[in-house]
Design an enzyme around this catalytic site. Structure first.
Site, short mmCIF file in Angstrom:
data_model
loop_
_atom_site.label_atom_id
_atom_site.label_comp_id
_atom_site.label_asym_id
_atom_site.label_seq_id
_atom_site.Cartn_x
_atom_site.Cartn_y
_atom_site.Cartn_z
N GLY A 77 50.91 47.28 -28.12
CA GLY A 77 49.52 46.95 -27.80
C GLY A 77 49.13 47.75 -26.57
CB ILE B 135 50.68 45.64 -21.74
CG1 ILE B 135 49.46 44.90 -21.18
CG2 ILE B 135 51.82 45.65 -20.72
CD1 ILE B 135 49.72 43.46 -20.78
CG HIS C 104 29.07 75.57 -24.61
ND1 HIS C 104 29.92 75.18 -25.63
CD2 HIS C 104 29.39 76.84 -24.29
CE1 HIS C 104 30.73 76.19 -25.93
NE2 HIS C 104 30.43 77.22 -25.13
C1 LIG Z 1 49.49 45.05 -17.16
C2 LIG Z 1 48.02 44.75 -17.31
C3 LIG Z 1 47.11 45.78 -17.23
C4 LIG Z 1 45.75 45.50 -17.36
N1 LIG Z 1 44.88 46.55 -17.29
C5 LIG Z 1 43.56 46.31 -17.44
C6 LIG Z 1 42.63 47.38 -17.34
O1 LIG Z 1 43.01 48.54 -17.12
N2 LIG Z 1 41.32 47.11 -17.51
C7 LIG Z 1 40.88 45.84 -17.77
O2 LIG Z 1 39.66 45.64 -17.92
N3 LIG Z 1 41.73 44.80 -17.85
C8 LIG Z 1 43.06 45.01 -17.69
N4 LIG Z 1 43.93 43.96 -17.74
C9 LIG Z 1 43.39 42.62 -18.00
C10 LIG Z 1 42.83 41.98 -16.70
O3 LIG Z 1 43.83 42.06 -15.70
C11 LIG Z 1 42.47 40.54 -16.97
O4 LIG Z 1 41.50 40.48 -18.01
C12 LIG Z 1 41.88 39.85 -15.75
O5 LIG Z 1 42.73 40.00 -14.66
C13 LIG Z 1 41.66 38.35 -16.04
O6 LIG Z 1 41.16 37.68 -14.91
P1 LIG Z 1 41.18 36.09 -14.84
O7 LIG Z 1 40.38 35.69 -13.66
O8 LIG Z 1 40.81 35.52 -16.15
O9 LIG Z 1 42.70 35.70 -14.61
P2 LIG Z 1 43.66 35.85 -13.32
O10 LIG Z 1 43.27 36.96 -12.43
O11 LIG Z 1 45.04 35.84 -13.86
O12 LIG Z 1 43.40 34.51 -12.50
C14 LIG Z 1 43.86 33.25 -12.92
C15 LIG Z 1 44.35 32.50 -11.68
O13 LIG Z 1 44.51 31.13 -12.01
C16 LIG Z 1 45.63 30.63 -11.30
N5 LIG Z 1 46.07 29.40 -11.98
C17 LIG Z 1 46.61 29.28 -13.21
N6 LIG Z 1 46.80 27.98 -13.51
C18 LIG Z 1 46.38 27.27 -12.43
C19 LIG Z 1 46.30 25.88 -12.13
N7 LIG Z 1 46.70 24.94 -13.01
N8 LIG Z 1 45.85 25.50 -10.92
C20 LIG Z 1 45.42 26.41 -10.02
N9 LIG Z 1 45.45 27.74 -10.26
C21 LIG Z 1 45.92 28.16 -11.45
C22 LIG Z 1 46.63 31.78 -11.38
O14 LIG Z 1 47.62 31.67 -10.36
C23 LIG Z 1 45.71 33.00 -11.19
O15 LIG Z 1 45.61 33.38 -9.83
C24 LIG Z 1 45.30 44.18 -17.58
C25 LIG Z 1 46.22 43.12 -17.64
C26 LIG Z 1 47.57 43.40 -17.50
C27 LIG Z 1 48.54 42.26 -17.53
N1 LIG Z 2 43.46 49.29 -20.33
C1 LIG Z 2 43.16 48.00 -20.46
O1 LIG Z 2 41.99 47.63 -20.49
C2 LIG Z 2 44.24 46.97 -20.53
C3 LIG Z 2 45.55 47.30 -20.18
C4 LIG Z 2 46.52 46.33 -20.31
C5 LIG Z 2 46.18 45.05 -20.76
N2 LIG Z 2 44.91 44.77 -21.10
C6 LIG Z 2 44.56 43.41 -21.63
O2 LIG Z 2 45.72 42.63 -21.78
C7 LIG Z 2 45.75 42.10 -23.09
C8 LIG Z 2 47.19 41.86 -23.51
O3 LIG Z 2 47.86 43.10 -23.73
P1 LIG Z 2 49.18 43.16 -24.59
O4 LIG Z 2 49.51 44.59 -24.76
O5 LIG Z 2 50.21 42.24 -24.03
O6 LIG Z 2 48.76 42.48 -25.95
P2 LIG Z 2 48.19 43.11 -27.31
O7 LIG Z 2 47.75 41.93 -28.09
O8 LIG Z 2 47.25 44.21 -27.04
O9 LIG Z 2 49.46 43.76 -28.02
C9 LIG Z 2 50.59 43.04 -28.40
C10 LIG Z 2 51.34 43.90 -29.40
O10 LIG Z 2 52.63 43.36 -29.58
C11 LIG Z 2 52.97 43.41 -30.97
N3 LIG Z 2 54.02 42.43 -31.19
C12 LIG Z 2 53.92 41.07 -31.17
N4 LIG Z 2 55.13 40.51 -31.37
C13 LIG Z 2 56.02 41.53 -31.51
C14 LIG Z 2 57.42 41.61 -31.73
N5 LIG Z 2 58.17 40.51 -31.84
N6 LIG Z 2 57.99 42.82 -31.82
C15 LIG Z 2 57.25 43.95 -31.68
N7 LIG Z 2 55.93 43.94 -31.48
C16 LIG Z 2 55.31 42.75 -31.39
C17 LIG Z 2 51.64 43.14 -31.65
O11 LIG Z 2 51.65 43.55 -32.99
C18 LIG Z 2 50.71 43.96 -30.79
O12 LIG Z 2 50.68 45.30 -31.21
C19 LIG Z 2 45.02 43.13 -23.94
O13 LIG Z 2 44.48 42.55 -25.09
C20 LIG Z 2 43.96 43.62 -23.01
O14 LIG Z 2 42.81 42.83 -23.15
C21 LIG Z 2 43.93 45.71 -21.00
#
Ligand SMILES: Cc1cc2nc3c(=O)[nH]c(=O)nc-3n(C[C@H](O)[C@H](O)[C@H](O)COP(=O)(O)OP(=O)(O)OC[C@H]3O[C@@H](n4cnc5c(N)ncnc54)[C@H](O)[C@@H]3O)c2cc1C
Ligand SMILES: NC(=O)c1ccc[n+]([C@@H]2O[C@H](COP(=O)([O-])OP(=O)(O)OC[C@H]3O[C@@H](n4cnc5c(N)ncnc54)[C@H](O)[C@@H]3O)[C@@H](O)[C@H]2O)c1
Length: 483
Positions: free
Chosen positions: A181, A183, A444
């Protein structure tokens, strides 16, 4: 036991929660921000920013190794110092986190609590061990966490998720990345380019968020040519031997079985909402089959309750800009409840920071109904500017409505997709037709000329349609909500 009674309690101080808190305050409500984990947001601490920092280092390494076709030779080996790579990733990451934390610390102390919240009754939260919060309204903004198949837990500290990667002091030698996916693709390719022995495993042959089969095939070909990629495996056996992870798998396409040893298994198999510890069973909210409160995607209100849900936790579009928009909607609506309003929904856009980048805007191919749209295509292999830069790999599909030529969306991988995606998302939001887009300037030589080729292709298909095909009564409803 202390009892607090703010107008609005926001659970989670991530991107959505911070936006909700600010919107509630801006609308005149008193608000309490409750954070149970580390401040700094997922995006800055373990998401968007550190992943892009790692990718930037990987791009530098890749570029340095691929100068020869230009007649430019780097004599001597390109040396990657894993410690220095991770040091920069963490230093810059900490800088970004620092800005967020500074913003949190500027919030008055009486407006924030650092402890986990859980429902003990409808509209009643236990926060930590000694505070009861009885707010007028609640915003749930608790984010998401990696969904790891439970049997993999037996791997112990050899099982890692994205958070662990950004805690490394040095790069490991071998990593099995499960999940192609967003990540898995971003981190897997980056680690490969940084000299880590990587294999990316998937199930079902999907790549990133793509739904267009032709674009998926192109992606599998391009990524598979760069690093070991098994997009469709079945019957894998994963076990730990000493400090190694031993993966045995069967390729679905050939039926061949292989075994390989790694230092770590990186689980990138999707994320699930952080709801498990919220005590939702006491909340009085109706839950769907996944245990997520049932809510209105426009207002983010849960049923008729004074409860709102925003960001990754609601699982609509788990992206940063969506979390920020939704937080604002939820916080505002919580403040003005019961006079809730639909929040801003922008044209869909997503970008994967692989190389080539993957992007999607508007309607996905998988959401379009056969016969209701035409597809325009460009293959970047022969695109002028892309060839000049030796970035000529990728395939773009653009989709247009058969009835009026309106641009519906696009899926592609190719150079500079992060920039082109914005042009196209703006076109979707402006409800432009392919003809109107072709009337816009194209300089271009630029990669956008490739986009023009795809749009011209779509226009040619539209021109060939007969009156009956254009009418397409069957797709009336689908196309009308394309925005
Ligand atoms: C590796 C990775 C790369 C990504 N790259 C991109 C990208 O390039 N572009 C993009 O648009 N998106 C990207 N995303 C997705 C993006 O990071 C998330 O969509 C975004 O951070 C979500 O924000 P949020 O506020 O919903 O959650 P969060 O920022 O996770 O905030 C939730 C907060 O709730 C707190 N919390 C949870 N449960 C409780 C509770 N019961 N009580 C009190 N606090 C609690 C947690 O500690 C956390 O601080 C990426 C995600 C990952 C994992
Ligand atoms: N550039 C960005 O905007 C960015 C970057 C990172 C994450 N994100 C957000 O974080 C979300 C989560 O990302 P993600 O990559 O964890 O999830 P994802 O849903 O994008 O991908 C998960 C992948 O894992 C595969 N999979 C599931 N079970 C498996 C198994 N047992 N063996 C092998 N493959 C398996 C699925 O088929 C799928 O391709 C994304 O949907 C995106 O919204 C965004």
């Amino acid at each position: 036991m202390k009892t607090l009674t703010p107008d609005v309690a926001v659970i989670g101080a991530g991107t959505a929660g911070l936006a909700a808190y600010r919107a509630a305050k801006a609308a005149g409500a008193s608000a309490l921000l409750i954070e149970g984990g580390a401040h700094g947001t997922t995006c800055a601490r373990v998401g968007c920013m550190p992943s892009k920092l790692l990718i930037a280092a990987a791009e530098a390494a890749h570029s340095a190794r691929h100068t020869a076709p230009f007649g430019v030779h780097v004599d001597g080996a390109v040396r990657i110092d894993g410690r220095e790579v991770m040091d920069r990733v963490k230093r810059e990451r900490d800088r970004f986190v620092g800005f967020v934390v500074k913003g949190v610390l500027n919030i008055p102390t009486e407006d924030r609590i650092e402890a986990f919240a859980k429902f003990t009754a409808p509209m009643e939260l236990l926060v930590g061990e000694d505070t009861i919060v009885k707010p007028g309204r609640i915003v749930i903004a608790t984010g998401s966490a990696p969904a790891v198949p439970p049997p993999w837990r037996a791997l112990g500290d050899r099982l890692i998720v994205n958070d662990d990667v950004f805690a490394w002091d040095d790069l490991p030698e071998r990593v099995a990345v499960f999940g192609p996916g967003v990540i898995g693709l971003e981190l897997g390719q980056a680690l490969h380019r940084l000299g880590v022995k990587v294999r990316l495993f998937g199930m079902g042959g999907k790549v990133g968020p793509l739904s267009d089969e032709a674009v998926i095939r192109s992606a599998i070909g391009i990524f598979g040519a760069e690093f070991p990629f098994s997009p469709d495996i079945k019957g894998s056996d994963i076990r730990r031997e000493g400090d190694e992870v031993v993966v045995t798998w069967t390729e679905a396409a050939t039926g061949e079985t292989h075994t390989e040893r790694f230092d770590y298994l990186l689980a990138a198999t999707g994320r699930r909402p952080n709801l498990g510890k919220l005590g939702l069973e006491h909340s009085g909210l109706e839950l769907d089959k996944q245990g997520v409160p049932v809510f209105d995607p426009a207002t983010l209100q849960c049923g008729t309750h004074p409860v709102f849900i925003a960001g990754d936790v609601n699982n609509i579009v788990p992206l940063l800009h969506e979390a920020a928009d939704e937080g604002k909607t939820a916080g505002h609506n919580a403040a003005v409840f019961p006079d809730v309003v639909a929040g801003l929904r922008r044209a869909p856009i997503s970008v994967v920071f692989s190389e080539p980048q993957i992007a999607m805007v508007g309607k996905r191919r998988g959401e379009l109904e056969d016969g209701c749209y035409v597809t325009g295509e460009v293959d970047f292999a022969d695109q002028g500017r892309s060839r000049v830069m030796l970035k000529n790999a990728g395939l773009m599909h653009v989709y247009a409505d058969v009835r009026d030529g309106r641009f519906l969306g696009a899926e592609w991988l190719g150079p500079r997709a992060e920039n082109i995606a914005h042009l196209l998302a703006w076109a979707v939001q402006q409800r432009l037709t392919v003809a109107q887009m072709l009337d816009m300037p194209f300089y271009h030589p630029v990669v956008e000329e490739g986009l023009r080729t795809a749009l011209r292709d779509a226009a040619a298909h539209l021109a060939k349609l007969g009156a009956a095909e254009r009418e397409c009564l069957s797709c009336e409803d689908k196309a009308s909500d394309a925005n």
